[in-house]
Design an enzyme around this catalytic site. Structure first.
Site, PDB file in Angstrom:
ATOM      1  CB  SER A  88      -7.229  -0.215   1.580  1.00 52.47           C
ATOM      2  OG  SER A  88      -7.677  -0.824   0.401  1.00 52.47           O
TER       3      SER A  88
ATOM      4  CG  ASN B 223      -8.369   6.359  -4.439  1.00 51.39           C
ATOM      5  OD1 ASN B 223      -9.195   5.470  -4.243  1.00 51.39           O
ATOM      6  ND2 ASN B 223      -8.498   7.545  -3.911  1.00 51.39           N
TER       7      ASN B 223
ATOM      8  N   GLY C 255     -13.733  -1.258  -6.873  1.00 48.76           N
ATOM      9  CA  GLY C 255     -15.036  -0.708  -6.488  1.00 48.76           C
ATOM     10  C   GLY C 255     -15.062   0.000  -5.145  1.00 48.76           C
ATOM     11  N   GLY C 256     -13.891   0.367  -4.611  1.00 43.11           N
ATOM     12  CA  GLY C 256     -13.876   1.093  -3.333  1.00 43.11           C
ATOM     13  C   GLY C 256     -14.584   0.279  -2.267  1.00 43.11           C
TER      14      GLY C 256
ATOM     15  CB  THR D  80      -9.328  -0.710  -7.508  1.00 45.51           C
ATOM     16  OG1 THR D  80      -9.131   0.406  -6.678  1.00 45.51           O
ATOM     17  CG2 THR D  80      -8.863  -1.985  -6.899  1.00 45.51           C
TER      18      THR D  80
ATOM     19  NE  ARG E 168      -4.111   1.824   1.083  1.00 43.89           N
ATOM     20  CZ  ARG E 168      -5.131   2.165   0.298  1.00 43.89           C
ATOM     21  NH1 ARG E 168      -5.176   1.789  -0.965  1.00 43.89           N
ATOM     22  NH2 ARG E 168      -6.141   2.860   0.795  1.00 43.89           N
TER      23      ARG E 168
ATOM     24  CB  THR F 236      -6.039   0.799  -6.639  1.00 44.60           C
ATOM     25  OG1 THR F 236      -6.939   1.790  -7.106  1.00 44.60           O
ATOM     26  CG2 THR F 236      -5.556   1.186  -5.248  1.00 44.60           C
TER      27      THR F 236
HETATM   28  O1  DON Z   1      -8.062   1.239  -1.249  1.00 42.33           O
HETATM   29  C1  DON Z   1      -9.233   1.501  -1.452  1.00 42.33           C
HETATM   30  O2  DON Z   1     -10.154   1.060  -0.792  1.00 42.33           O
HETATM   31  C2  DON Z   1      -9.570   2.383  -2.632  1.00 42.33           C
HETATM   32  N1  DON Z   1      -8.474   3.235  -2.944  1.00 42.33           N
HETATM   33  C3  DON Z   1      -9.951   1.487  -3.772  1.00 42.33           C
HETATM   34  C4  DON Z   1     -10.381   2.240  -4.972  1.00 42.33           C
HETATM   35  C5  DON Z   1     -11.116   1.429  -5.945  1.00 42.33           C
HETATM   36  O3  DON Z   1     -11.436   0.300  -5.711  1.00 42.33           O
HETATM   37  C6  DON Z   1     -11.504   2.109  -7.198  1.00 42.33           C
HETATM   38  N2  DON Z   1     -12.144   1.195  -8.087  1.00 42.33           N
HETATM   39  N3  DON Z   1     -13.179   1.250  -8.596  1.00 42.33           N
END
Ligand code: DON
Length: 559
Positions: free
Chosen positions: A441, A390, A462-463, A370, A95, A388
């Site tokens: 994250s 981000n 997908g955050g 990501t 990370r 990712t």
């Molecule tokens: O680490 C995390 O949770 C976010 N930076 C992830 C971002 C993400 O999955 C974007 N994708 N759609």
């Protein structure tokens, strides 16, 4: 070698191959990634006798070329891996870290209000990248092929270019204005005034040069050599904080995965600084106690139970999770008694406002864009990588002369208590900004065994929605007995405590389901799609089937 490689990709170029096939069966090794080209490279590495780790390294670099909105060398990520020779399962943390010069209130104005876009766009938003160190570590500890050979695929793609598919062309066009804010990014992605079309060739010789430095000098070139000089110079030009010292002191960490059972499945998931493992664990442990014989996939009752559980778990996320090197999680979030207590808050007949739900109190210590790819080989090595920048194309800032983008991962910190990040997530003390700290994250690369043997491996972009998507696939497999492909294609839903609503994939749920959820007191919002899971399943005979989510441009393959 160059000619053979390009020839091997020819069928792909001719067919265009968007959304090719979704499930096939393999004996030597299988993978699913967000890009058909990256998947083909994985197949070639398997064909050469590479193991799952070799494939993971080659694919990681290839995605940085062919899927630049998320594939990266300027970002960071996690891998959960199983080493077949020792049967050990470990979590690799690569990370990003906050620059040493960062500070708790760096994104706030003098009145204490967040400064617009500062944590998301440009040099201020960038964390110290970890991807190169992560891929290098995977290779050093577990790879069997030469480092230079594994990078060579990506070098060729960057130098010779690749034909963009409709998905990529659309993505480049959509982000034109945002990327063109920076000269470096504008030159890289929009070398002429034309609109990108499917079938156009994207060449990135600057990235080719960068990858050649990595091929020759390994980590050194990125964290201390000429590439480091360019990163620092670009960031400085736009007023950011990353220094030579930040790069030179970056280190990966091996961590113990979060592990728990759900029904007969043994689940190994990412520990903090990801919230993924613990929040998945809480949701699954909360729902495990219920009788599912009365539930159907996509039914009002199941969605309600799942979302009530997710709300409780995400409330805890906001309070108790952050980088474990800076903040001690004060109790075991998966403790059996604690989960039972939290379960009492679930009312199967009605929801209430999320404002009435607080993070659980610490039990009195009577006890105490990501991208994800999954790779498995015939030996039983398993590699789940989620990495990712981000948001799509990260900070939008490309490193001058190097052909790659820097992340905007700093936004994953709680920039002030209660201020939502890009994914609407809130946090406080545990996830405040501190020098050299890793931001919290939701990424959830996950390995699942049954009876001690590999069963499946998955993850997603997908955050915050990653966590609920991965969890729903696990429930679908275990409780609804769906085969993997069907489990992935189930309509998805999401709740993360705040904002206080259920997100439903649009056009996927019957009006009766929506009405039923409204009646239970839920607020409903709709989203185009939720997450994009790439998974590999291993059946009892050891045959592997790989599945790329229909929602995205990815593809599955193997040997
Ligand atoms: O680490 C995390 O949770 C976010 N930076 C992830 C971002 C993400 O999955 C974007 N994708 N759609």
């Amino acid at each position: 070698m160059a000619a053979a490689f390009l020839l091997a990709l020819l069928p792909f170029f001719i067919s265009g191959c968007d959304n090719a096939s979704f499930t096939s069966y393999y004996e030597k090794g299988a993978l699913a990634t967000a890009s058909p080209i990256a998947t083909q490279i994985g197949e070639q590495v398997f064909a050469k006798g590479g193991n799952a780790f070799d494939v993971a390294v080659a694919v990681g670099f290839a995605l940085a070329v062919v899927h630049p909105e998320a594939g990266n060398i300027g970002g960071g990520g996690f891998a959960v891996i199983r080493d077949a020779s020792t049967k050990e399962i470990k979590a690799l943390d690569f990370r990003e870290k906050a620059p040493l010069a960062s500070s708790e209130k760096m994104y706030l104005d003098s009145m204490g209000n967040p400064i617009e876009n500062m944590s998301t766009v440009g040099a201020d938003a960038c964390g110290v990248p970890g991807t190169v160190a992560g891929l290098y570590e995977l290779w050093k500890e577990h790879g069997s092929m030469k480092w230079s050979e594994l990078i060579s695929y990506a070098i060729l793609l960057a130098d010779s270019g690749f034909m963009v598919n409709s998905y990529q062309a659309e993505s480049f066009n959509k982000y034109r204005d945002r990327l063109s804010v920076f000269d470096e990014s504008s030159r890289l992605f929009y070398p002429n005034a034309n609109i990108w079309q499917e079938g156009d060739t994207f060449v990135n010789r600057d990235l080719g040069w960068t990858l050649v430095q990595l091929e020759k000098d390994g980590l050194e070139s990125f964290y201390a050599g000429e590439i480091a000089d360019s990163i620092v110079a670009t960031v400085k030009r736009y007023g950011g904080l990353i220094s030579h010292e930040d790069l030179a002191s970056y280190q990966i960490k091996w961590r113990k995965p979060v592990s728990f059972t759900f029904d007969s499945l043994q689940i190994y998931a990412m520990p903090p600084p990801s919230s993924g493992g613990l929040i998945m664990g809480q949701i699954l442990k909360l729902v495990e106690a219920y009788d599912f014989s009365i539930y159907k996939p996509g039914s009002i009752e199941y969605i309600h139970l799942f979302c009530e559980s997710a709300r409780l778990a995400f409330a805890d996320r906001s309070e108790y999770l952050g980088d474990p090197d800076f903040y001690n999680i004060p109790f075991d979030l998966l403790d059996k008694n604690y989960i039972s207590e939290r379960r009492q808050l679930i009312n199967l007949n009605q929801t209430n406002s999320s404002l009435e739900i607080l993070p659980g109190s610490i039990p009195i210590p009577e006890s105490g864009q990501t991208t994800h790819y999954s790779v498995v080989d015939a030996e039983g090595n398993m590699v789940a990588v989620t990495y990712t920048l981000n948001s799509s194309y990260g900070s939008k800032l490309a490193v001058n002369g190097c052909g790659f983008l820097l992340n905007n991962e700093m936004d994953d910190f709680a920039i002030a208590p209660g201020v939502p990040n890009l994914y609407g997530l809130v946090g406080g003390e545990a996830n405040k900004i501190e020098p050299a700290k890793r931001m919290l994250s939701s990424m959830s690369p996950t390995i699942i065994l049954k009876g001690g043997e590999p069963l499946f491996i998955l993850g997603s972009p997908g955050g915050s929605q990653i966590i609920t998507a991965v969890t729903q696939v696990i429930v679908s497999l275990s409780r609804f007995n769906l085969p993997l492909e069907k489990a992935l294609s189930q309509p998805r839903f999401h709740h993360q405590w705040l904002p206080d609503n259920i997100l439903l994939e649009e056009k996927s749920f019957d009006i009766n389901v929506k009405q039923g959820l409204l009646k239970l007191g839920h607020i409903i919002k709709e989203a185009d799609m939720l997450s994009e899971i790439h998974a590999v399943y291993i059946d009892g005979a050891g045959l592997m089937s790989a599945t790329a989510d229909r929602r995205g441009p990815g593809s599955a393959g193997g040997q």
